[in-house]
Design an enzyme around this catalytic site. Structure first.
Site, PDB file in Angstrom:
ATOM      1  N   GLY A   1       0.761  -1.366  -0.051  1.00  0.00           N
ATOM      2  CA  GLY A   1       0.007  -0.185  -0.094  1.00  0.00           C
ATOM      3  C   GLY A   1       0.870   1.072  -0.216  1.00  0.00           C
ATOM      4  O   GLY A   1       2.102   1.071  -0.282  1.00  0.00           O
ATOM      5  N   GLY A   2       0.189   2.372   0.243  1.00  0.00           N
ATOM      6  CA  GLY A   2       1.026   3.745   0.234  1.00  0.00           C
ATOM      7  C   GLY A   2       2.208   3.580   1.201  1.00  0.00           C
ATOM      8  O   GLY A   2       3.332   4.498   1.226  1.00  0.00           O
ATOM      9  N   MET A   3       2.146   2.989   2.326  1.00  0.00           N
ATOM     10  CA  MET A   3       2.838   3.101   3.605  1.00  0.00           C
ATOM     11  C   MET A   3       3.733   1.754   3.548  1.00  0.00           C
ATOM     12  O   MET A   3       5.002   1.932   3.953  1.00  0.00           O
ATOM     13  CB  MET A   3       2.169   3.163   4.895  1.00  0.00           C
ATOM     14  CG  MET A   3       3.192   3.295   6.160  1.00  0.00           C
ATOM     15  SD  MET A   3       2.466   3.509   7.555  1.00  0.00           S
ATOM     16  CE  MET A   3       1.861   1.893   8.121  1.00  0.00           C
ATOM     17  N   GLY A   4       3.297   0.618   3.513  1.00  0.00           N
ATOM     18  CA  GLY A   4       3.920  -0.660   3.834  1.00  0.00           C
ATOM     19  C   GLY A   4       3.986  -1.669   2.691  1.00  0.00           C
ATOM     20  O   GLY A   4       3.020  -1.559   1.928  1.00  0.00           O
TER      21      GLY A   4
ATOM     22  N   ASP B   1      -9.980   3.931   7.210  1.00  0.00           N
ATOM     23  CA  ASP B   1      -9.878   3.433   5.925  1.00  0.00           C
ATOM     24  C   ASP B   1     -10.496   2.176   5.505  1.00  0.00           C
ATOM     25  O   ASP B   1      -9.941   1.228   5.126  1.00  0.00           O
ATOM     26  CB  ASP B   1      -8.423   3.436   5.508  1.00  0.00           C
ATOM     27  CG  ASP B   1      -8.094   3.494   3.941  1.00  0.00           C
ATOM     28  OD1 ASP B   1      -9.007   3.834   3.132  1.00  0.00           O
ATOM     29  OD2 ASP B   1      -6.992   2.807   3.651  1.00  0.00           O
TER      30      ASP B   1
END
Length: 787
Positions: free
Chosen positions: A90-93, A211
């Site tokens: 995803g965007g972070m991990g 989310d």
């Protein structure tokens, strides 16, 4: 002009980078160019996308692509786990499937690490990502529920990168599972109930997911949904300025985000309820309520915040011919279920379900063929919105109106025949509209407050419902509670007495409605300084609830707490504490039931701990209660005002008088917002501000406040003796003395003594306070008033 800070810029870069990653790889550059962004921000995001591409498509392709130095590769160990394969990103991990590799036992897990790309970003950006990752680990550690993926382990790699190991969920997305197995409407709803249970558990720990979407809810092979990815979750009540990395990142999935989330406004659990509503819409209709593909951010915001979604029925009918499963769901759909979805997705957060549990409860009612509590907006709702623009003096009346409306629902539940129930509801609603219209200046010679209109309505109950005691009792109880909240004790007593007689005649002595009125009468006795009668009343209600096996009703948890609160008022903390603990145990065993009452019990437990001189425990409980109240009462409330007052008293005991004064002033401001100027709640706060102002050396500023409090006390307690009346005049004496008025101080102390003699069971703290003031006033025999 506001200059963007480095933190806010980095947050925006991350936000837009995550949105860009949601687009197909070949369309990202075109999509980003079409967004209405400052050139500098667009350039930063494009550089991140270019860097991602330069890594060889690491997240979209194989794990053998170039990686930053120190980033673990497939086959290497992270803690006690060996990485086997990449699962998702995803965007972070980035998430890997891994296996326990230390020989202790055989277990597959999901190991999550920060994306390699973020490790090469600017220092502030990298700091935010690390803080956000750590926040997810902290939040997950709190949550233990069968419908939330559990955290199992965590730590740092040899190169210092944080990681966490979670329960490995071998499943597919919520919507994918429903479509693959061709679940009918009822099966989809039963699955959704489990999702609500997981969300409710997070909310119970004051965690907002922020989310919720199908890809973050995987369904296992045995049909159990699991909530994943708390990467942008946050804890309610925490200081948003204290850790930007943990709380200020604004990533979201717009298609499931609430209007307040899209507008970057403060979020509560109501935002997750909205996302659940979107999920429910999609499960029923087979598609999302809003089509946002190709829209600019501004257009998407308008669609979500101002647009109206199509009805479920219209979507299902449109797709029914091409998709037989949707046609089947269309045949099962009812107006009640459409109302449930609409309530969950209401633009106004205050109009949604209060909790995920409340949403689940209405779905349960629908599945059982019972009436749901969700109703479409009506003329009554618009009238209440009008009243809301005139808040002063009507808050208590508004609460009473809500109670009466709830009573309307109870009447419907108890009706033996649907036709009779509908007629009863119409009759009660007509009466309520008459009450509301009584405050309209076009219908009266002046604009009445809603509280005044309810007083007028009380005189008409006998005429309107004289032959219907079951309806009269419900309406009378709501109006009486309004009177009690406004300290109209004699008027409340008259209405509650009639309501109890009518309820017992209609439903019996042991019916929950009769017992609810009995609880209110016991509380009335407490306010009338008739403590022994109040105690007997509370104990009788508890005994009847237990004898009739009604202990699962919220009234049981509430009345246990009310008895504990009675002992608090008496300053009998050793008796108060076990009753309050028993009440809290009930609420913990019934999550979602009367949540606001649960929060108040938590606050009272803190007060009991304070009285027992367990100051560390009191401070911890007060902090938990204040965070919970921020969720339950986002606009403030009398209960929050009481909590602020009690925290101020704790600060006084700890010697921090400046902090205590600030808290007392906050409490006074909140009470003035909610209550009329002539109310005991306002008076208590006014007296405390005067008293503590004196302690910090502000004797001159304290004088007019104390004089106002003394005059108000004489008016408020003109008919009912109360120990707070005597305490107020003792404060007046103390303040006058500090300002050099020894004669006035002696007169005020005499007034305090006169009032004290009328109180049946004066509290020990009040007597001690009077003696402390007397010692200061009586520095000479001439100055001391005779006893």
């Amino acid at each position: 002009m506001t200059v963007p800070t480095e933190t806010s810029t980095e947050s925006a870069v991350l936000d837009w980078f995550e949105r860009a990653l949601e687009q197909p790889g070949e369309q990202r550059k075109t999509w980003l160019a079409a967004q209405d962004l400052p050139d500098a921000l667009r350039l930063r995001v494009q550089r991140l996308l270019d860097t991602e591409c330069s890594l060889g498509g690491f997240l979209e392709h194989s794990a053998s692509a170039p990686e930053p130095e120190g980033f673990p590769a497939i086959g290497e160990h992270v803690g006690n786990y060996q990485l086997l394969a990449r699962l998702d990103a995803g965007g972070m991990g980035v998430v890997y499937r891994a296996r326990r590799a230390d020989g202790s036992y055989d277990q597959d897990v999901a190991v999550k690490l920060i994306r390699p790309l973020h490790l090469m970003a600017a220092p502030e950006f990298r700091r935010q990502m690390l803080a956000r990752f750590e926040q997810e680990r902290i939040l997950l550690a709190r949550l233990q529920h069968p419908n939330i993926a559990r955290i199992l382990d965590g730590g740092r790699t040899a190169s210092g990168l944080p990681w966490l190991a979670m329960e490995f969920v071998d499943g597919i997305s919520l919507t994918g599972h429903c479509d693959r197995d061709a679940l009918d409407l009822r099966a989809r709803l039963r699955l959704f109930l489990k999702v609500c249970a997981g969300v409710q558990e997070a909310h119970r720990h004051l965690v907002v997911h922020r989310d919720l979407k199908p890809d973050n809810i995987l369904v296992t092979r045995d049909g159990e949904p699991k909530l994943l990815d708390f990467g942008i979750a946050r804890t309610l009540g925490e200081d948003a300025n204290g850790d930007p990395g943990a709380t200020q990142l604004t990533a979201m999935t717009p298609a499931y985000a609430s209007p307040e989330h899209v507008r970057r406004q403060p979020l509560t659990t109501a935002s997750d309820v909205y996302s659940l509503g979107v999920l429910l819409f999609q499960l029923v209709a087979g598609e999302r309520p809003y089509r946002l593909d190709g829209l600019t951010p501004a257009e998407a915001e308008r669609a979500i915040c101002d647009g109206e979604p199509p009805s479920l029925r219209s979507v299902l009918q449109r797709a029914g011919d091409a998709d037989p499963s949707r046609g089947e769901r269309a045949s099962q759909l009812t107006d009640d279920l459409q109302h449930v979805v609409a309530k969950a997705m209401h633009k106004d957060a205050a109009r949604r379900y209060a909790t995920a549990q409340s949403l689940a409860a209405d779905i349960e009612r629908w599945l059982q063929g019972k009436p749901v509590l969700a109703h479409p907006d009506s003329a009554g709702y618009r009238l209440r919105k009008f009243v809301g623009r005139h808040p002063l003096g009507v808050a208590a009346g508004t609460l009473a109106l809500a109670a009466v409306l709830a009573a309307s629902g109870i009447a419907m539940w108890q009706a033996q025949q649907a036709r009779q129930g509908a007629a009863d509801l119409r009759e009660m609603n007509d009466f309520l509209l008459e009450v509301t219209q009584a405050s309209d200046p076009f219908d009266a010679d002046r604009e009445l407050t809603l509280s005044e209109a309810l007083d007028v309505a009380a005189t008409r109950i006998d005429e309107r419902f004289g032959s219907r005691p079951e309806l009269a009792a419900e309406i009378r109880f709501g109006i009486a509670y309004s009177m009690l909240s406004r300290y109209r004790l004699d008027a409340a007593e008259a209405q509650l007495g009639k309501a109890l007689a009518e309820s017992r005649a209609a439903f019996g002595d042991d019916d929950i409605r009769s017992l609810r009125i009995g609880d209110a009468i016991a509380y009335l006795r407490q306010e009338q300084d008739r403590g022994k009668e109040a105690e007997a009343g509370f104990r009788e209600v508890i005994a009847r609830l237990e004898r009739n096996r009604l202990t699962d009703d919220p009234l049981y948890g509430i009345v246990l707490g009310n008895l504990g609160n009675l002992y608090l008022v008496r300053e009998d903390y050793r008796q108060a504490d076990p009753w309050l603990r028993k009440s809290m145990t009930w609420f913990d065993a019934h999550p979602g039931a009367a949540e606001k009452d649960r929060v108040n019990i938590l606050s009272n437990l803190a007060h009991a701990a304070h009285g027992l001189e367990d100051l560390p425990r009191a401070d911890t409980l007060y902090a938990s209660a204040q965070a919970a109240m921020a969720v339950a009462y986002p606009q403030g409330s009398p209960d929050q005002a009481i909590l602020l007052n009690n925290r101020a008293l704790l600060a006084e005991d700890r010697g921090d008088t400046q902090a205590a004064l600030a808290l007392h002033r906050q409490s006074l401001a909140m009470r003035r917002k909610v209550f009329s100027s002539e109310h005991p709640m306002t008076l208590t706060a006014l007296t405390n501000v005067a008293r503590v102002s004196l302690d910090v050396g502000e004797a001159r500023q304290a004088l007019p406040i104390a004089e106002d409090a003394g005059a108000m006390a004489d008016r408020v307690y003109a008919e009912v003796p109360n120990g707070r009346h005597a305490s107020t005049w003792a404060t007046v004496a103390d303040v006058r003395l500090a300002n050099g008025d020894t004669t006035g101080a002696a007169a005020a102390l005499r007034r305090a003594d006169t009032v004290r003699d009328t109180v049946k069971d004066p509290a020990p703290s009040m007597l001690a306070y009077l003696e402390k003031v007397r010692a200061r006033v009586c520095t000479t025999p001439a100055a001391c008033p005779a006893r």
